[in-house]
Design an enzyme around this catalytic site. Structure first.
Site, PDB file in Angstrom:
ATOM      1  N   GLY A  13      -7.058   6.444  10.128  1.00 56.41           N
ATOM      2  CA  GLY A  13      -7.185   6.445   8.678  1.00 56.41           C
ATOM      3  C   GLY A  13      -8.306   5.556   8.166  1.00 56.41           C
ATOM      4  CG  ASN A  42       0.657   4.830   5.154  1.00 57.08           C
ATOM      5  OD1 ASN A  42       0.199   3.840   4.602  1.00 57.08           O
ATOM      6  ND2 ASN A  42       1.147   5.858   4.481  1.00 57.08           N
ATOM      7  CB  THR A  43       2.760  -0.485   6.372  1.00 59.34           C
ATOM      8  OG1 THR A  43       1.535  -0.968   5.778  1.00 59.34           O
ATOM      9  CG2 THR A  43       2.682  -0.648   7.866  1.00 59.34           C
ATOM     10  CG  LEU A  90      -8.897 -10.500  -4.004  1.00 56.79           C
ATOM     11  CD1 LEU A  90      -9.347  -9.545  -2.901  1.00 56.79           C
ATOM     12  CD2 LEU A  90     -10.110 -11.191  -4.621  1.00 56.79           C
ATOM     13  CB  CYS A  92      -4.503  -3.086  -0.194  1.00 58.83           C
ATOM     14  SG  CYS A  92      -5.023  -2.430   1.402  1.00 58.83           S
TER      15      CYS A  92
END
Length: 462
Positions: A11, A91-92, A227, A276
């Site tokens: 990915g 993926n998580t 962020l 994210c």
């Protein structure tokens, strides 16, 4: 010395990361494996421009290394068996069921990887967590690997990625830091050094940080939370700016010149997206709650609440400005990807703005240079707000912006693609219904120029 690496997951993280390692380490065989045959076929496409992930410069890197020491395959067991070091880059997603629904990371794919590695491995391996994971996941992986009964020794390292999509290639070529966490045992320190030696082929030693595995896992979640917090902070002030007559861009510039604050991630917008930020903050919230730290959890959850509010109020403002109804009206969306220079749409603000407008029976015409109708429909159907047929009826995707804007009542700018600034806006205005509205969710265009043409122009925080 490591000479054979396998990465499970082709990915947005696994593909680019392994391509750069292969290019910078020609002595290492790098095999990227995935069960998704369509995705692997795209990575192996004879025309390297058809690889499944769009990142500026990535196709050139893949072209240079593919077939030499970079390989893409669906033969997962074979790659695991041959590799000395295995990166897990699957993926998580946030859980959509059961305990922790809507907050905790769903680790079923990670666990499946660990069990597959345990089943296949005949000799000692270093397993590297590349996916973003909750703190102490390494111990769960180690439990699975160490209880296979086949006598294989595993070392678990945490090596989180700090890539920004759209600039992933340059981030990999010249990272701010590479973080590697592992056990404090002699065996753990040896494994850490072996991964350090790989990165040291192109990353300066002073930018490779080593920690214990728990610090490494938490650092990734924390970096994204900080962020995202800045984005939600400036977005909270953008609403205040609109009420008071202040200009959010001027405020951001003024505070960004303070060396203690700095200018990055202070651009007001329709909200942050991507795979994210939201996922990692929710993960942080869930971890804090699981340890009974409710004040800590509430603090970080507010970052998400503010982001959701920003997306919803953008849609509400379109409806209110268009005389409190968008029913049957054509709204042109410029952009669907969550940011420019990527084809990733995960958690894109455009999805939620479209969802709200569709609930008000708007007709949406989308142009994005890298995202097509199939992905747009998938994103909307995933929300399960309405039927697949209703989404198909309400949204169309077109191949150029002028077609999207033709006979539109309003334009919503939802991705900051540079090409949008170069358009013939007079031509667009001439072919729209009047009054012609522009809702700039990225503060991308020149307000004075568009108002001179005749547009009713609204930007975030202005």
């Amino acid at each position: 010395m490591i000479t054979n690496i396998c990465c499970i997951g082709a990915g947005y993280v696994g593909g680019p990361t392994m391509a750069i390692i292969a290019q910078k380490c020609p002595h290492i065989k790098v095999t990227v494996v995935d069960l998704n045959e369509k995705r692997i076929a795209a990575w192996n496409d004879a025309d390297v421009n058809n690889i499944p992930i769009y990142e500026p410069g990535l196709s050139d890197v893949v072209a240079a290394a593919r077939g030499r020491n970079l390989f893409f395959s669906t033969e997962v067991d074979k790659a695991i068996d041959e590799a000395q070091m295995i990166f897990i880059s699957v993926n998580t997603p946030t859980k959509t069921y059961g305990v922790g629904k809507g907050m905790a990371a769903d680790l079923k794919y990670i666990e499946l990887c660990a069990r597959q590695i345990a089943r296949v491995s005949k000799n000692d391996k270093i397993v590297v967590e590349k996916s973003t994971l909750p703190v102490r996941t390494a111990s769960a992986i180690k439990d699975i690997l160490d209880n296979t009964g086949n006598g294989v020794n595993f070392q678990i390292l945490s090596n989180p990625e700090f890539l920004a999509e759209g600039t992933a290639v340059q981030d990999l070529f010249a990272p701010d830091r590479v973080l590697i966490g592992g056990d404090t045992t002699p065996e753990g320190q040896k494994a850490i050094q072996q991964l350090v030696d790989i990165y040291a082929n192109w990353v300066p030693k002073d930018k490779i940080l080593t920690t214990n595995v728990w610090s490494s896992e938490l650092s990734k979640l924390t970096a994204n939370a900080f962020l995202a917090q800045r984005v939600s902070s400036i977005n909270a002030l953008s609403e205040l700016c609109e009420k008071t007559g202040a200009e959010v861009n001027e405020v951001a510039r003024a505070i960004g010149l303070d060396s203690r604050i700095g200018p990055k991630f202070l651009k007001a917008s329709v909200g942050f997206g991507g795979s994210c930020f939201q996922k990692d903050i929710l993960n942080l919230v869930y971890i804090a709650k699981s340890y009974g730290l409710s004040e800590v959890a509430d603090y970080w959850e507010q970052v998400i609440i503010m982001n959701d509010h920003q997306k919803r109020r953008f849609a509400k403002n379109i409806i209110k400005t268009l005389y409190n109804t968008v029913s049957g009206k054509k709204i042109a969306f410029l952009g669907w990807a969550f940011k420019k220079d990527t084809n990733d749409t995960r958690e894109s603000a455009a999805i939620y703005v479209a969802d709200d407008l569709l609930s008000e029976q708007a007709n949406i015409s989308v142009y994005d240079p890298k995202v097509g109708l199939e992905q747009i429909q998938f994103d909307l159907n995933y929300l399960e707000t309405r039927s697949v047929a209703e989404n198909l009826k309400g949204v169309q995707a077109v191949t150029n912006a002028y077609e999207a804007c033709n006979n539109a009542h309003a334009i919503a700018i939802l991705t900051e693609w540079d090409e949008f600034k170069t358009y013939d806006w007079q031509k667009i205005y001439d072919n729209m219904l009047k009054p012609a509205f522009v809702f700039d969710g990225r503060n991308l265009l020149n307000k004075a120029e568009l108002e001179k043409i005749g547009f009713v122009y609204q930007a975030i925080g202005s």
